[in-house]
Design an enzyme around this catalytic site. Structure first.
Site, PDB file in Angstrom:
ATOM      1  N   LYS A  87      15.194 -29.967  -3.948  1.00 38.52           N
ATOM      2  CA  LYS A  87      13.817 -29.910  -4.459  1.00 38.52           C
ATOM      3  C   LYS A  87      13.763 -29.564  -5.948  1.00 38.52           C
ATOM      4  O   LYS A  87      12.794 -29.886  -6.619  1.00 38.52           O
ATOM      5  CB  LYS A  87      12.993 -28.928  -3.628  1.00 38.52           C
TER       6      LYS A  87
HETATM    7  C1  LIG Z   1      12.848 -29.940   1.998  1.00 35.58           C
HETATM    8  C2  LIG Z   1      14.221 -30.162   2.516  1.00 35.58           C
HETATM    9  C3  LIG Z   1      14.544 -31.283   3.317  1.00 35.58           C
HETATM   10  C4  LIG Z   1      13.500 -32.273   3.786  1.00 35.58           C
HETATM   11  O1  LIG Z   1      12.999 -33.074   2.741  1.00 35.58           O
HETATM   12  P1  LIG Z   1      11.648 -33.920   2.974  1.00 35.58           P
HETATM   13  O2  LIG Z   1      11.378 -34.526   1.634  1.00 35.58           O
HETATM   14  O3  LIG Z   1      10.597 -32.932   3.384  1.00 35.58           O
HETATM   15  O4  LIG Z   1      11.926 -34.925   4.025  1.00 35.58           O
HETATM   16  C5  LIG Z   1      15.863 -31.460   3.695  1.00 35.58           C
HETATM   17  N1  LIG Z   1      16.818 -30.573   3.345  1.00 35.58           N
HETATM   18  C6  LIG Z   1      16.559 -29.488   2.582  1.00 35.58           C
HETATM   19  C7  LIG Z   1      17.658 -28.548   2.248  1.00 35.58           C
HETATM   20  C8  LIG Z   1      15.253 -29.241   2.141  1.00 35.58           C
HETATM   21  O5  LIG Z   1      14.994 -28.153   1.385  1.00 35.58           O
END
Ligand SMILES: *Cc1c(COP(=O)(O)O)cnc(C)c1O
Length: 464
Positions: free
Chosen positions: A112
Site C-alpha cells: 500500500k
Molecule cells: C491490502 C492488502 C491486500 C489486499 O489488497 P486489495 O487491494 O484490497 O485487494 C493484500 N495483502 C496485503 C499485505 C495488504 O495489505
C-alpha cells in the site's frame, strides 16, 4: 482526462476532483472516461527503466492537464526517497517461469506504500494554493492506516484521522501508526472491532459539522488515485519479462480487489497479461465469479488479515468494465446487493468475467503449507498474503509462460504466523529501525461517534 461514475448519475470530474472527493455523489466509483493506451514499442521500452520514470509515464496519462508535470515528477521521486530498495519493486525469480514481485520495500513494508506515497504527494500539491484543507478519515485493520500515516504525516494541507481496533492490530502495525509524531495525524484506538471502526467512519463522513470549511474524504481503494498508483508495477514486471510479446500471468493476493483491478487497468491500457485473484477463505469474489451469485457473508479471521473482506469494494469497477460500461446494470446490481445482501450476476457478464479473470480461494491449511514450502524450496520467508498467492500459482502450468506472484507484505509484519509454522521469526527489514524509538501517540475511545467527533475537533483546532 475526465472521470465518470460507475453508476452513471454523477457529473464527470477532473483527476483532482476524483482524487480529493473519493466516492462519486451518486454512490459510484470513479473511472477514466476513456482508457489511455500504451503502444507495443512503449511497453517493450519500459523494460529495466527506473521505476520513477514508469510512474511519470503512467500518471501523466491519468492526471491529464489537472496537475503540472513537475508535481507528478515530485511524487514519483518521493518513492525513491522513502523506499529501501533502489529498484522500488524488484522482480525475483524463484523457479523456471516463476517470479515474485516484491512490493514491500516501502516505509511500512506493505504494497500500500507504493500508491499511498504518490497519492499523498499529489493531494497535498492539488490543495496548495487553493486555500482549501482536506480531512481524511480511514478505518484500518492495520496495513492501510500505517501506510496512510507514513504517507500523509507532515502534509501541509491535509489532516488524517485513523481508527483502528484497540489491541487488535499487531505491535508493529500499531507503532507504524503511532510513532510518527506529526501534528496533522490523529490515531483513535477504538474499543471494538474493525467493523465498529468502519461504522464510525461512515457516520463521521456524513457529519455536517466536519464539512464546514473543508473537504472530507477517505483513503481506501475506492479512491481512483490509489489504483492509478499501482499500475506502474504491472508495466514494470510485464515488460521486464518480455511483454508485450510474451505475456505474463499475475497472481494477486486479493481483499478489496484494488490491487488486482490495477492489473486489469494495465491490461486495458494495452499490457497483455493474465490475471488470477487469490483470496483466502473469505471467498465472496470466488463465489460471485465461479458460482454466479454475489452474496454478503460475515468475514472470517484468517492469517492473511488484510484480505479478510467479504464485500470487495472494487468489484463494482470490475462489473462496470466487464459489462461494457453498463452503468444502469452496475447501479441495479450494487444497490440490490446493499438492499438484499445478495444478487445474481447475468450470464453474459459472467462469461466476460470468467474469460478475463480467474479467482482461486486458498484455505488456512494450504496457506501454512505454502509458508513451509517457500522456506524449504527457496530459503524464503513469505507473509501469509503472499503465501495465499503462491499456493494459487502452484495450480498454474509453468509451461504456459511466466507467472508473477505479487508479494504484498514483508513477512516480519506477521511474525506470529511465521514462527508458528517455521519455528523462528523473520529478520526485520530496514524500515523497522525507526519504530523502536519514539513515543506512541494514540487516543483510546469507546465505539462512540460523539467521543470520536470531540477528539477530531480537538485535532482540527490544533490543541492536542
Ligand atoms: C491490502 C492488502 C491486500 C489486499 O489488497 P486489495 O487491494 O484490497 O485487494 C493484500 N495483502 C496485503 C499485505 C495488504 O495489505
Amino acid at each position: 482526462m475526465n472521470y465518470i461514475s460507475t453508476r452513471g448519475e454523477a457529473p464527470a470530474v477532473s483527476f483532482t476532483e476524483a482524487l480529493l472527493g473519493g466516492i462519486a455523489p451518486d454512490g459510484g466509483l470513479y473511472l477514466p472516461e476513456t482508457w489511455p493506451r500504451l503502444t507495443a514499442p512503449g511497453i517493450a521500452a519500459a523494460a529495466g527503466q527506473p521505476y520513477a520514470a514508469l510512474v511519470r509515464e503512467v500518471l501523466a496519462r491519468f492526471v491529464g492537464g489537472a496537475l503540472p508535470a513537475a508535481v507528478i515528477a515530485r511524487a514519483a521521486a518521493r518513492l525513491e526517497e522513502t523506499f529501501h530498495h533502489a529498484a522500488i519493486a524488484p522482480l525475483v525469480q524463484l523457479e523456471p517461469n516463476l517470479w515474485v514481485l516484491e512490493l514491500f520495500h516501502g516505509p511500512t513494508s506493505a504494497f500500500k506504500d507504493l500508491a499511498m506515497q504518490l497519492m499523498a504527494s499529489l493531494a497535498d500539491a492539488a490543495l496548495a494554493g487553493t486555500g482549501e484543507r482536506l480531512l481524511l478519515l480511514t478505518a484500518t485493520s492495520g496495513d492501510t492506516g500505517a501506510a496512510a500515516v507514513r504517507a500523509f504525516a507532515g502534509a501541509d494541507n491535509i489532516d488524517l484521522v485513523v481508527l483502528h481496533p484497540l489491541d487488535r492490530v499487531s505491535p508493529v502495525q500499531r507503532r507504524q501508526m503511532t510513532t510518527v509524531g506529526a501534528d496533522n495525524v490523529l490515531n483513535l484506538a477504538v474499543r471494538g472491532d474493525f467493523d465498529d471502526c468502519q461504522t464510525l467512519v461512515k457516520g463521521l463522513l456524513a457529519e455536517p459539522s466536519l464539512r464546514e470549511g473543508r473537504r472530507v474524504s477517505s483513503v481506501n481503494s475506492i479512491n481512483w488515485a490509489r489504483l492509478a498508483g499501482q499500475i506502474p508495477y504491472y508495466l514494470a514486471a510485464a515488460s521486464a519479462l518480455g511483454g508485450p510479446s510474451r505475456p505474463a500471468r499475475f497472481v494477486v493476493p486479493t481483499g478489496n480487489f484494488g490491487d488486482a483491478f490495477a492489473g486489469w487497468a494495465a491490461r486495458t491500457m494495452g499490457v497483455p497479461l493474465g490475471l488470477i485473484a487469490a483470496v483466502n477463505r473469505n471467498d465472496a469474489l470466488a463465489r460471485a465469479i465461479n458460482g454466479g451469485r454475489y452474496e454478503r457473508m460475515n468475514a472470517h479471521a484468517t492469517a492473511s488479515v488484510s484480505m479478510d473482506v467479504q464485500a470487495p469494494s472494487n468489484f463494482e469497477r470490475l462489473v462496470f468494465e466487464a459489462s461494457g460500461r453498463d452503468a444502469g446494470l452496475t447501479r441495479r446490481l450494487f444497490e440490490g446487493f446493499v438492499r438484499d445482501g445478495a444478487v445474481d450476476l447475468p450470464p453474459e457478464l459472467l462469461e466476460v468475467l470468467r474469460a478475463q479473470l480467474a479467482v482461486v480461494s486458498i484455505d488456512e491449511q494450504a496457506t501454512r503449507v505454502e509458508i513451509g514450502a517457500a522456506w524449504r524450496r527457496y530459503g524464503r520467508t513469505v507473509c501469509p498474503h503472499t503465501a495465499v498467492a503462491l499456493a494459487a500459482a502452484r495450480r498454474l502450468d509453468p509451461q504456459e509462460g511466466p507467472v508473477v506472484v505479487l508479494a504484498t507484505a514483508h513477512p516480519a509484519k506477521f511474525p506470529d504466523v511465521i514462527s508458528d509454522v517455521l519455528g523462528f521469526t523473520p529478520a526485520e527489514p530496514p524500515a523497522f529501525a525507526s519504530l523502536t524509538c519514539g513515543a506512541e501517540r494514540l487516543v483510546p475511545i469507546p465505539a462512540d461517534q460523539r467521543m470520536a467527533l470531540t477528539e477530531i475537533e480537538r485535532l482540527l483546532s490544533g490543541d492536542c
